[in-house]
Design an enzyme around this catalytic site. Structure first.
Site, mmCIF file in Angstrom:
data_model
loop_
_atom_site.group_PDB
_atom_site.id
_atom_site.type_symbol
_atom_site.label_atom_id
_atom_site.label_comp_id
_atom_site.label_asym_id
_atom_site.label_seq_id
_atom_site.Cartn_x
_atom_site.Cartn_y
_atom_site.Cartn_z
ATOM 1 N N SER A 17 -15.446 9.165 -17.996
ATOM 2 C CA SER A 17 -15.743 7.786 -18.238
ATOM 3 C C SER A 17 -14.944 6.747 -17.247
ATOM 4 C CB SER A 17 -15.299 7.387 -19.676
ATOM 5 O OG SER A 17 -15.998 8.106 -20.656
ATOM 6 N N ILE A 18 -15.872 5.732 -16.922
ATOM 7 C CA ILE A 18 -15.272 4.664 -15.821
ATOM 8 C C ILE A 18 -14.079 4.087 -16.669
ATOM 9 C CG2 ILE A 18 -15.744 2.288 -15.148
ATOM 10 C CD1 ILE A 18 -18.636 3.452 -14.580
ATOM 11 N N ASP A 63 -16.848 0.806 -33.444
ATOM 12 C CA ASP A 63 -18.512 0.814 -33.334
ATOM 13 C C ASP A 63 -18.690 -0.881 -33.124
ATOM 14 O OD1 ASP A 63 -21.189 0.463 -33.398
ATOM 15 O OD2 ASP A 63 -21.440 1.984 -34.661
ATOM 16 N N VAL A 64 -19.038 -1.044 -31.835
ATOM 17 C CA VAL A 64 -19.224 -2.323 -31.732
ATOM 18 C C VAL A 64 -20.292 -3.182 -31.992
ATOM 19 C CG1 VAL A 64 -17.915 -2.109 -29.243
ATOM 20 C CG2 VAL A 64 -20.581 -2.063 -29.454
ATOM 21 N N ALA A 94 -28.640 1.761 -24.282
ATOM 22 C CA ALA A 94 -30.190 1.453 -24.771
ATOM 23 C C ALA A 94 -30.761 2.794 -25.262
ATOM 24 C CB ALA A 94 -30.864 1.001 -23.578
ATOM 25 N N TYR A 154 -34.285 1.379 -15.162
ATOM 26 C CA TYR A 154 -33.105 0.985 -15.791
ATOM 27 C C TYR A 154 -33.492 -0.291 -16.683
ATOM 28 C CZ TYR A 154 -28.165 -0.452 -15.980
ATOM 29 O OH TYR A 154 -26.577 -0.818 -16.590
ATOM 30 N N LYS A 161 -27.694 -6.045 -18.862
ATOM 31 C CA LYS A 161 -26.501 -6.551 -18.012
ATOM 32 C C LYS A 161 -26.553 -7.997 -17.387
ATOM 33 C CE LYS A 161 -24.291 -2.444 -17.727
ATOM 34 N NZ LYS A 161 -22.965 -2.289 -18.611
ATOM 35 N N LEU A 193 -21.231 10.617 -18.222
ATOM 36 C CA LEU A 193 -21.866 10.837 -19.437
ATOM 37 C C LEU A 193 -23.290 9.828 -19.432
ATOM 38 C CD1 LEU A 193 -22.007 12.917 -21.926
ATOM 39 C CD2 LEU A 193 -20.822 10.788 -23.178
HETATM 40 P P1 NAD Z 1 -19.635 6.586 -20.525
HETATM 41 O O1 NAD Z 1 -20.827 7.251 -21.253
HETATM 42 O O2 NAD Z 1 -18.390 7.511 -20.225
HETATM 43 O O3 NAD Z 1 -19.219 5.294 -21.157
HETATM 44 C C1 NAD Z 1 -19.858 4.554 -22.221
HETATM 45 C C2 NAD Z 1 -19.339 4.227 -23.250
HETATM 46 O O4 NAD Z 1 -19.996 3.361 -24.240
HETATM 47 C C3 NAD Z 1 -18.797 5.625 -24.038
HETATM 48 O O5 NAD Z 1 -17.444 5.491 -24.336
HETATM 49 C C4 NAD Z 1 -19.570 5.417 -25.515
HETATM 50 O O6 NAD Z 1 -18.967 5.871 -26.772
HETATM 51 C C5 NAD Z 1 -19.708 3.806 -25.374
HETATM 52 N N1 NAD Z 1 -20.752 3.100 -26.579
HETATM 53 C C6 NAD Z 1 -21.851 3.374 -26.841
HETATM 54 N N2 NAD Z 1 -22.318 2.863 -27.708
HETATM 55 C C7 NAD Z 1 -21.338 2.239 -28.674
HETATM 56 C C8 NAD Z 1 -20.968 1.663 -29.527
HETATM 57 N N3 NAD Z 1 -22.052 1.334 -30.587
HETATM 58 N N4 NAD Z 1 -19.716 1.218 -29.939
HETATM 59 C C9 NAD Z 1 -18.973 1.444 -29.394
HETATM 60 N N5 NAD Z 1 -18.870 2.150 -28.007
HETATM 61 C C10 NAD Z 1 -20.100 2.605 -27.652
HETATM 62 O O7 NAD Z 1 -20.120 5.996 -19.176
HETATM 63 P P2 NAD Z 1 -19.727 5.097 -18.035
HETATM 64 O O8 NAD Z 1 -20.619 5.729 -17.032
HETATM 65 O O9 NAD Z 1 -18.315 5.278 -17.857
HETATM 66 O O10 NAD Z 1 -20.378 3.715 -18.625
HETATM 67 C C11 NAD Z 1 -19.305 2.575 -18.806
HETATM 68 C C12 NAD Z 1 -19.727 1.425 -18.561
HETATM 69 O O11 NAD Z 1 -20.086 1.143 -17.047
HETATM 70 C C13 NAD Z 1 -21.091 1.077 -19.003
HETATM 71 O O12 NAD Z 1 -20.997 -0.563 -19.319
HETATM 72 C C14 NAD Z 1 -22.122 1.156 -17.945
HETATM 73 O O13 NAD Z 1 -23.177 0.477 -18.052
HETATM 74 C C15 NAD Z 1 -21.248 0.870 -16.703
HETATM 75 N N6 NAD Z 1 -21.695 1.433 -15.406
HETATM 76 C C16 NAD Z 1 -22.028 2.580 -15.328
HETATM 77 C C17 NAD Z 1 -22.489 2.956 -13.993
HETATM 78 C C18 NAD Z 1 -22.778 4.387 -13.774
HETATM 79 O O14 NAD Z 1 -23.643 4.705 -12.863
HETATM 80 N N7 NAD Z 1 -22.127 5.183 -14.460
HETATM 81 C C19 NAD Z 1 -22.672 2.282 -12.817
HETATM 82 C C20 NAD Z 1 -22.243 0.562 -13.376
HETATM 83 C C21 NAD Z 1 -21.845 0.342 -14.602
HETATM 84 O O1 0WE Z 2 -25.385 1.650 -17.198
HETATM 85 C C1 0WE Z 2 -25.787 2.557 -16.752
HETATM 86 C C2 0WE Z 2 -26.381 3.442 -17.837
HETATM 87 C C3 0WE Z 2 -26.134 3.084 -19.432
HETATM 88 C C4 0WE Z 2 -27.014 4.035 -20.409
HETATM 89 C C5 0WE Z 2 -27.205 5.302 -20.274
HETATM 90 C C6 0WE Z 2 -27.845 5.805 -21.256
HETATM 91 C C7 0WE Z 2 -28.268 7.339 -21.262
HETATM 92 C C8 0WE Z 2 -28.505 7.942 -22.488
HETATM 93 C C9 0WE Z 2 -27.387 3.237 -21.607
HETATM 94 N N1 0WE Z 2 -27.936 3.798 -22.361
HETATM 95 C C10 0WE Z 2 -28.310 5.049 -22.480
HETATM 96 N N2 0WE Z 2 -28.959 5.707 -23.308
HETATM 97 C C11 0WE Z 2 -29.248 7.073 -23.484
HETATM 98 O O2 0WE Z 2 -29.498 7.626 -24.544
HETATM 99 N N3 0WE Z 2 -25.803 2.939 -15.512
HETATM 100 C C12 0WE Z 2 -25.477 1.678 -14.663
HETATM 101 C C13 0WE Z 2 -26.017 4.155 -15.044
HETATM 102 C C14 0WE Z 2 -27.431 4.462 -14.793
HETATM 103 O O3 0WE Z 2 -28.556 4.441 -15.775
HETATM 104 C C15 0WE Z 2 -29.862 4.377 -15.332
HETATM 105 C C16 0WE Z 2 -29.755 4.264 -13.793
HETATM 106 C C17 0WE Z 2 -28.167 4.026 -13.843
HETATM 107 C C18 0WE Z 2 -27.607 3.785 -12.379
HETATM 108 C C19 0WE Z 2 -30.904 4.655 -15.540
HETATM 109 C C20 0WE Z 2 -32.265 4.415 -14.878
HETATM 110 C C21 0WE Z 2 -32.023 4.196 -13.682
HETATM 111 C C22 0WE Z 2 -30.748 3.967 -13.163
#
Ligand code: NAD
Ligand code: 0WE
Length: 254
Positions: A17-18, A63-64, A94, A154, A161, A193
């Site tokens: 996780s980030i 749970d937010v 989403a 997306y 976002k 994840l």
């Molecule tokens: P991650 O799955 O590790 O983290 C997402 C978190 O959201 C999880 O810990 C999950 O438990 C939490 N979450 C979802 N629904 C929730 C709810 N109802 N209540 C509380 N927590 C909830 O994935 P990540 O990539 O570390 O994502 C963290 C953030 O970084 C997100 O905002 C994502 O959009 C953003 N982000 C991700 C990427 C990427 O490529 N992975 C790029 C840019 C931004």
């Molecule tokens: O913010 C995100 C992903 C957030 C996310 C991921 C999931 C996967 C599982 C939100 N909701 C869900 N719901 C699920 O059921 N990112 C920035 C990573 C991401 O997701 C994409 C991207 C990138 C980059 C989806 C489509 C295209 C590009």
């Protein structure tokens, strides 16, 4: 750099996780941290990770989408910490079907859920944290380039976002007089994840390698370092901003 600072982290699911990358950087810089986890399913994971910062690390369910969970978190933080300086929002969701088809087919319910979890939650958490940020504070949220340009698939997350980034600016205005800063880090694609199971994600990583100015992807530690900068007094005059940590991809026109 963060010695004596008290922080809370939302969004750790596992070691990839980030939120965990930024939490580790905050911890190394001297902050004392509390963690929340989304539900029982993730409790053990977060317990194990947070436990590496010491056996007494404060850990709470949240749970937010639930106002009562949020209220409980800040009540407990008030009792255990007394004050707060840092908050990390690293939460997004989403419904899967909304990220698969066309944006035009987004259902009212999927649109609502994406915005509730991914954008409104920042407002709710900021409101809960502000009364505890009596010495000023830094709130950091995670965004992605799909907020400003179309990234195929997306979809509604891009719209959520955009709302998160606009909410960051309005929160920065409201909370500025209390010396509470609010900023976003817009990260390049990371193999977490939330990215797993997204079709074409590997191609997206390759695309950044090929087309970003730095010709590589972003490392978790680099998000951590930016998170720590934004939390530090070095960023004392930075608020309402979106900082791109994306190998420079955002500047490109083609
Ligand atoms: P991650 O799955 O590790 O983290 C997402 C978190 O959201 C999880 O810990 C999950 O438990 C939490 N979450 C979802 N629904 C929730 C709810 N109802 N209540 C509380 N927590 C909830 O994935 P990540 O990539 O570390 O994502 C963290 C953030 O970084 C997100 O905002 C994502 O959009 C953003 N982000 C991700 C990427 C990427 O490529 N992975 C790029 C840019 C931004
Ligand atoms: O913010 C995100 C992903 C957030 C996310 C991921 C999931 C996967 C599982 C939100 N909701 C869900 N719901 C699920 O059921 N990112 C920035 C990573 C991401 O997701 C994409 C991207 C990138 C980059 C989806 C489509 C295209 C590009």
């Amino acid at each position: 750099m963060l010695a004596g600072k008290l922080g809370i982290v939302f969004g750790v699911a596992n070691k990839r996780s980030i939120a965990w990358a930024i939490a580790q950087s905050w911890h190394k810089a001297g902050a004392k941290l509390a963690f929340t986890y989304q539900g029982e399913r993730l409790k053990e994971n977060v317990e194990e990770l947070a436990g590496t910062f010491g056996p007494d690390t404060l850990l709470m369910p949240c749970d937010v989408t639930k106002d009562e969970d949020i209220a409980n978190v800040f009540k407990t933080v008030g009792e255990k910490f007394g004050k707060l300086h840092l908050l990390l929002h690293s939460v997004a969701f989403a419904p899967k079907e909304a990220l698969e088809g066309e944006f035009v087919n987004t259902s009212r319910e999927a649109y609502r859920i994406a915005h509730d979890i991914s954008a409104y939650s920042l407002v709710a958490l900021a409101r809960g944290a502000a009364p505890l940020m009596t010495e000023g504070g830094s709130i950091v949220a995670m965004s992605y380039y799909g907020a400003e340009k179309v990234v195929p698939h997306y979809n509604v997350m891009g719209v959520a976002k955009a709302s998160l980034e606009a909410s960051t600016r309005y929160l920065a205005y409201d909370l500025g007089p209390k010396k509470i800063r609010v900023n976003c880090i817009s990260a390049g694609p990371m193999n977490t994840l939330a990215a797993r199971g997204i079709s074409g994600f590997t191609e997206m990583l390759k695309h950044y390698e090929a087309h970003s100015p730095l010709k590589r992807n972003v490392l978790p530690d680099e998000l951590g370092a930016t998170g720590t900068f934004l939390a530090s007094d070095g960023a004392a005059a930075i608020t309402g901003q979106v900082i791109y940590v994306d190998s420079g991809y955002q500047i490109m026109g083609m």
